[in-house]
Design an enzyme around this catalytic site. Structure first.
Site, PDB file in Angstrom:
ATOM      1  N   LYS A   1      46.861  42.388  39.146  1.00 18.60           N
ATOM      2  CA  LYS A   1      46.982  42.502  37.565  1.00 18.60           C
ATOM      3  C   LYS A   1      45.405  43.010  37.357  1.00 18.60           C
ATOM      4  CE  LYS A   1      44.927  38.465  35.785  1.00 18.60           C
ATOM      5  NZ  LYS A   1      44.939  37.195  35.081  1.00 18.60           N
TER       6      LYS A   1
ATOM      7  N   HIS B   1      49.410  35.776  40.841  1.00 18.58           N
ATOM      8  CA  HIS B   1      49.283  34.853  41.820  1.00 18.58           C
ATOM      9  C   HIS B   1      49.652  33.480  41.527  1.00 18.58           C
ATOM     10  CE1 HIS B   1      45.403  33.883  39.891  1.00 18.58           C
ATOM     11  NE2 HIS B   1      45.751  32.695  39.871  1.00 18.58           N
TER      12      HIS B   1
ATOM     13  N   GLU C   1      40.883  26.161  31.596  1.00 21.43           N
ATOM     14  CA  GLU C   1      40.031  26.164  32.634  1.00 21.43           C
ATOM     15  C   GLU C   1      38.713  25.657  32.091  1.00 21.43           C
ATOM     16  OE1 GLU C   1      39.843  30.419  34.356  1.00 21.43           O
ATOM     17  OE2 GLU C   1      41.423  30.801  32.805  1.00 21.43           O
TER      18      GLU C   1
ATOM     19  N   ASP D   1      44.789  38.354  29.655  1.00 19.59           N
ATOM     20  CA  ASP D   1      44.155  38.017  30.837  1.00 19.59           C
ATOM     21  C   ASP D   1      45.167  36.816  31.274  1.00 19.59           C
ATOM     22  OD1 ASP D   1      42.283  37.426  32.957  1.00 19.59           O
ATOM     23  OD2 ASP D   1      41.382  35.825  31.925  1.00 19.59           O
TER      24      ASP D   1
ATOM     25  N   HIS E   1      50.529  34.745  33.549  1.00 21.46           N
ATOM     26  CA  HIS E   1      50.816  33.426  34.114  1.00 21.46           C
ATOM     27  C   HIS E   1      51.705  32.371  33.063  1.00 21.46           C
ATOM     28  CE1 HIS E   1      48.048  34.917  36.595  1.00 21.46           C
ATOM     29  NE2 HIS E   1      46.636  34.566  36.013  1.00 21.46           N
TER      30      HIS E   1
HETATM   31  N1  LIG Z   1      37.790  39.577  41.622  1.00 22.07           N
HETATM   32  C1  LIG Z   1      38.556  38.860  41.346  1.00 22.07           C
HETATM   33  O1  LIG Z   1      38.644  37.540  41.547  1.00 22.07           O
HETATM   34  C2  LIG Z   1      40.056  39.374  40.893  1.00 22.07           C
HETATM   35  C3  LIG Z   1      40.962  38.340  40.558  1.00 22.07           C
HETATM   36  C4  LIG Z   1      42.202  38.676  40.267  1.00 22.07           C
HETATM   37  C5  LIG Z   1      42.571  40.236  40.037  1.00 22.07           C
HETATM   38  N2  LIG Z   1      41.397  41.052  40.295  1.00 22.07           N
HETATM   39  C6  LIG Z   1      41.797  42.413  40.255  1.00 22.07           C
HETATM   40  O2  LIG Z   1      41.810  43.066  41.471  1.00 22.07           O
HETATM   41  C7  LIG Z   1      41.130  44.296  41.610  1.00 22.07           C
HETATM   42  C8  LIG Z   1      40.134  44.646  41.957  1.00 22.07           C
HETATM   43  O3  LIG Z   1      38.904  43.872  41.517  1.00 22.07           O
HETATM   44  P1  LIG Z   1      37.430  43.663  42.255  1.00 22.07           P
HETATM   45  O4  LIG Z   1      36.751  42.622  41.342  1.00 22.07           O
HETATM   46  O5  LIG Z   1      37.645  43.478  43.636  1.00 22.07           O
HETATM   47  O6  LIG Z   1      36.897  44.929  41.700  1.00 22.07           O
HETATM   48  P2  LIG Z   1      35.426  45.592  42.649  1.00 22.07           P
HETATM   49  O7  LIG Z   1      34.657  44.558  42.818  1.00 22.07           O
HETATM   50  O8  LIG Z   1      34.563  46.490  41.469  1.00 22.07           O
HETATM   51  O9  LIG Z   1      35.691  46.489  43.850  1.00 22.07           O
HETATM   52  C9  LIG Z   1      36.369  47.695  43.541  1.00 22.07           C
HETATM   53  C10 LIG Z   1      36.663  48.318  44.983  1.00 22.07           C
HETATM   54  O10 LIG Z   1      37.008  49.904  44.607  1.00 22.07           O
HETATM   55  C11 LIG Z   1      36.150  50.698  45.394  1.00 22.07           C
HETATM   56  N3  LIG Z   1      36.371  52.073  44.439  1.00 22.07           N
HETATM   57  C12 LIG Z   1      36.338  51.997  43.111  1.00 22.07           C
HETATM   58  N4  LIG Z   1      36.347  53.121  42.716  1.00 22.07           N
HETATM   59  C13 LIG Z   1      36.234  53.704  43.830  1.00 22.07           C
HETATM   60  C14 LIG Z   1      36.700  55.307  44.089  1.00 22.07           C
HETATM   61  N5  LIG Z   1      36.647  56.179  42.952  1.00 22.07           N
HETATM   62  N6  LIG Z   1      36.667  55.646  45.332  1.00 22.07           N
HETATM   63  C15 LIG Z   1      36.441  54.887  46.341  1.00 22.07           C
HETATM   64  N7  LIG Z   1      36.458  53.493  46.230  1.00 22.07           N
HETATM   65  C16 LIG Z   1      36.302  53.109  45.139  1.00 22.07           C
HETATM   66  C17 LIG Z   1      34.810  50.045  45.335  1.00 22.07           C
HETATM   67  O11 LIG Z   1      34.075  50.680  46.410  1.00 22.07           O
HETATM   68  P3  LIG Z   1      32.456  50.389  46.657  1.00 22.07           P
HETATM   69  O12 LIG Z   1      32.343  49.073  46.634  1.00 22.07           O
HETATM   70  O13 LIG Z   1      32.282  50.983  48.023  1.00 22.07           O
HETATM   71  O14 LIG Z   1      31.854  50.845  45.543  1.00 22.07           O
HETATM   72  C18 LIG Z   1      35.211  48.650  45.586  1.00 22.07           C
HETATM   73  O15 LIG Z   1      35.277  48.516  46.902  1.00 22.07           O
HETATM   74  C19 LIG Z   1      41.287  44.541  39.950  1.00 22.07           C
HETATM   75  O16 LIG Z   1      42.250  45.266  39.382  1.00 22.07           O
HETATM   76  C20 LIG Z   1      41.162  43.291  39.255  1.00 22.07           C
HETATM   77  O17 LIG Z   1      41.327  43.009  37.915  1.00 22.07           O
HETATM   78  C21 LIG Z   1      40.331  40.558  40.727  1.00 22.07           C
END
Ligand SMILES: NC(=O)c1ccc[n+]([C@@H]2O[C@H](COP(=O)([O-])OP(=O)(O)OC[C@H]3O[C@@H](n4cnc5c(N)ncnc54)[C@H](OP(=O)(O)O)[C@@H]3O)[C@@H](O)[C@H]2O)c1
Length: 515
Positions: free
Chosen positions: A174, A204, A242, A261, A266
Site C-alpha cells: 500500500k 498487513h 494509535e 492511510d 484496514h
Molecule cells: N516503511 C514502512 O514502514 C512502510 C510500511 C508500510 C508500507 N510501506 C510502503 O512500502 C513501500 C516502500 O517504502 P519504504 O519506506 O521502504 O521506501 P524507501 O525507504 O524510500 O525505499 C525505497 C527503495 O526504493 C529504491 N528506489 C527508489 N527509486 C528507485 C529507482 N528509480 N531506481 C532504483 N531504486 C529506487 C531506493 O533505493 P536506494 O535506497 O538505493 O536509493 C530504496 O531502496 C512504499 O510504497 C510504502 O508506502 C512502507
C-alpha cells in the site's frame, strides 16, 4: 488426514483437509525492488530471517535486492545484518545469520534503465532452481514509492520477466492508488502484465491472527452467527487507535491523511470481516467475493451526510507524562497551516438484508489515548426490564474482538450481584490467544510472505475490492478537501479525538466503548 497429525513441525501446518503438498514452500527467488529501503530493513529482511530460523523456508531459496545505492553482495549482507539485529525482535543469531546471508544478493541499478533488467534477467537465470513441478518460482516484491510501480511493471513485461519461463508472482504494497481512478489505472498496469491470480496486494491487517479469526469465530460457532444481524445487534463499533504521531513519515502522511492511510484499507477490511455473508467455501475467491459485496453495500454518502455523519480531526500539542508532545503542525516536514486530518470518525450503514438499520461507528486516529484496535458488537436490550424500574441501568451485552495490542475476545454480560435482591452486575468472559495457545506474537508479514510463497491469495486484496473500497471513501476525501476544516488542531495529543466524535454517538444515545 487427522487434525492432530504433525507430519511437519510448522506452526502453519496444523490443517484438516488442505493437502499437504499445497502447504509446502517450493524453491523460490524473491526479488525485492527497493530492497535497501526502510520497509526492507525494518520488516522484510527481519521477517525472512525469522522464517528461516523457524525452518519455514525451503533449502533452495534466494533473495535479490534491487535498489539504486551502489554496493556489492557482501556490503548488502552487512547492512541487513545490522537491520535484522535492530528490528528482528530478538531473533538474531550469528551462526544462523552466517547461513542465511549466503542466500542474499544485491543488484544496483535504476528501475528506469533497460540495462538493469538485462542484468536482472541474467542473475535470476542463475539463481532460480526448479520446483517439484519443474518450473522456476520468481516472486517480485514492490517495496518502492508508488510512483515507480508502473515503470517497474512495464520493464518487467518488456524484458519477458512476467510469465514463462518463470512462474511469477508480484506483491504490491500500500498505498494502492490515491483514489478510484488512480487505483484502476494501477490495476490496469498490473493486469496488463500479470494475471490477477499472480498479484498479491498486501494489507498487513489481514495477516493478523485475530483478524483471520473473525471468520472462524463467526462461521465455526452457531451460537453467535444466529444473532449476527439487525434483529439482535444494536450497533457495531470499530476503533483503530494509535498512540504515536507520524514519526518521520511527514511527507508521506501530509500527502495521504488518515482516510487514505487507514480507512480505505484496514478499517474497510475489518468492516468486511464483520459484515460479510458466509462464503460458500474457504477458498480465496469465495471469501473475496463476499468482502466485495460488503463494500458495494456500504451506503454512499452525499455531501450532507458527510457533514452530519463524519468527523475529522488533527492533533495539537500536549504534555503527556511530563513530556512535551508536538502537535501535527509542528512535526518535521509539515507546513504550519496544514489541514491534513489525522483523525476520522463516522457512522456508516451497510445497506443489505442483514444489516439495514444497524449503524457501524468507526474511528481511527494518530496520537490517541492508547494503541488499540478493537471491534465492539453491542447487542440490543432485552424486551422487558424484569428486575424493577429502579434497576434500569442495564448494561448491554457487548462482544469485544481485540486485534491489538492483546489478541483476545471477550463477552460482557449481566449476572446477579451476590445477596442483593435484584441488582445486576456486569462481568466479562474472556479468551486470550497468548494465554490459551502460549503463542508468541506472530508478525503479519510472516504469514503473508509464506502465503504468497505457497500461492494462497486468501489474505490478499483483489482488484475489484480495491476499487470498491475507494468508491466508499472518495466522496469523503473530496468533500473534506473542498471544505477546509474550521478549527484544526481540534484535539490534544493523548486524547480520544475531538468532542464531535463523542457527540456523533451521544446524540443517538450511545457512547464509544473501549475494553
Ligand atoms: N516503511 C514502512 O514502514 C512502510 C510500511 C508500510 C508500507 N510501506 C510502503 O512500502 C513501500 C516502500 O517504502 P519504504 O519506506 O521502504 O521506501 P524507501 O525507504 O524510500 O525505499 C525505497 C527503495 O526504493 C529504491 N528506489 C527508489 N527509486 C528507485 C529507482 N528509480 N531506481 C532504483 N531504486 C529506487 C531506493 O533505493 P536506494 O535506497 O538505493 O536509493 C530504496 O531502496 C512504499 O510504497 C510504502 O508506502 C512502507
Amino acid at each position: 488426514m487427522d487434525c492432530n497429525d504433525t507430519l511437519f513441525p510448522s506452526r502453519f501446518l496444523q490443517t484438516c483437509d488442505i493437502p499437504l503438498p499445497s502447504m509446502n514452500v517450493e524453491p523460490f527467488t524473491l526479488v525485492i525492488f527497493g530492497g535497501a529501503g526502510d520497509l526492507s530493513k525494518k520488516k522484510l529482511l527481519p521477517t525472512l530471517f525469522h522464517l528461516y530460523r523457524e525452518k519455514e523456508l525451503p533449502k533452495n531459496f534466494s533473495v535479490l535486492a534491487f535498489a539504486r545505492s551502489k554496493m556489492a553482495d557482501e556490503a548488502y549482507r552487512q547492512l541487513m545484518k545490522e537491520s535484522v539485529r535492530e528490528f528482528g525482535e530478538g531473533s538474531f543469531s550469528e551462526p544462523s545469520w552466517a547461513e542465511f546471508s549466503r542466500h542474499l544478493f544485491y543488484l544496483s541499478g535504476s528501475f528506469e534503465e533497460d540495462r538493469s533488467y538485462e542484468e536482472l534477467n541474467k542473475i535470476v537465470e542463475r539463481l532460480t532452481v526448479p520446483t517439484s513441478k519443474g518450473d522456476r518460482q520468481l516472486i517480485y516484491y514492490l517495496s518502492v514509492p508508488p510512483q515507480v510501480t508502473p515503470v517497474i511493471v512495464e520493464k518487467l513485461k518488456i524484458h519477458c520477466l512476467c510469465k514463462e519461463p518463470f512462474k511469477t508472482k508480484i506483491i504490491a504494497e500500500k498505498p494502492f492508488g490515491r483514489d478510484r481512478p488512480s487505483a484502476a489505472k494501477l490495476n490496469k498496469v498490473l493486469t496488463d502484465a500479470f494475471d490477477e491470480n499472480q498479484i498479491y496486494r498486501i494489507d498487513h491487517y489481514l495477516g493478523k491472527e485475530t483478524v483471520q479469526n473473525i471468520i472462524f469465530f463467526r462461521f465455526a460457532n452457531s451460537i453467535f452467527e444466529d444473532l449476527w444481524n439487525s434483529h439482535h445487534i444494536d450497533h457495531v463499533q470499530i476503533t483503530v487507535a494509535e498512540d504515536l504521531g507520524i514519526e518521520r513519515r511527514g511527507a508521506f502522511y501530509e500527502a495521504s491523511g488518515v482516510v487514505r492511510d487507514i480507512v480505505q484499507n484496514h478499517l474497510l477490511q475489518l468492516i468486511a470481516m464483520v459484515a460479510m455473508e458466509p462464503p460458500i467455501g474457504f477458498e480465496a475467491e469465495f471469501i473475496r467475493d463476499e468482502k466485495r459485496k460488503v463494500f458495494h453495500s456500504i451506503q454512499p454518502m452525499s455531501d450532507d451526510m458527510i457533514d452530519r455523519f463524519t468527523v475529522r480531526g488533527q492533533y495539537g500539542p500536549a504534555k503527556i507524562d511530563g513530556q512535551d508532545i508536538r502537535g501535527y503542525r509542528e512535526e518535521e516536514g509539515i507546513p504550519a497551516g496544514s489541514n491534513t486530518p489525522t483523525f476520522f470518525a463516522a457512522r456508516f450503514h451497510v445497506a443489505n438484508w442483514r444489516w439495514t438499520g444497524v449503524p457501524f461507528y468507526l474511528r481511527t486516529g494518530k496520537r490517541m489515548s492508547k494503541r488499540v484496535t478493537e471491534i465492539a458488537i453491542q447487542f440490543k436490550q432485552p424486551p422487558l426490564r424484569l428486575f424493577g424500574r429502579t434497576c434500569d441501568v442495564l448494561e448491554p451485552n457487548i462482544l469485544l474482538l481485540t486485534i491489538q495490542p492483546d489478541e483476545r475476545i471477550s463477552l460482557r454480560f449481566g449476572v446477579k450481584y451476590p445477596y442483593s435482591p435484584n441488582q445486576i452486575y456486569t462481568v466479562n468472559m474472556a479468551f486470550g490467544y497468548q494465554e490459551t495457545f502460549k503463542t508468541k506474537f506472530q508478525h503479519p508479514y510472516d504469514r503473508l510472505l509464506l502465503d504468497c510463497m505457497k500461492g494462497d491469495l486468501t489474505l490478499f486484496v483483489r482488484e475489484d475490492e480495491i476499487e470498491a473500497m475507494w468508491d466508499v471513501v472518495d466522496p469523503i476525501i473530496s468533500r473534506w478537501e473542498r471544505v477546509p476544516p474550521l478549527q484544526f488542531p481540534n484535539y490534544a495529543a493523548g486524547t480520544w479525538g475531538p468532542q464531535e466524535a463523542h457527540k456523533l454517538l451521544n446524540q443517538e444515545g450511545r457512547q464509544w466503548i473501549t475494553g
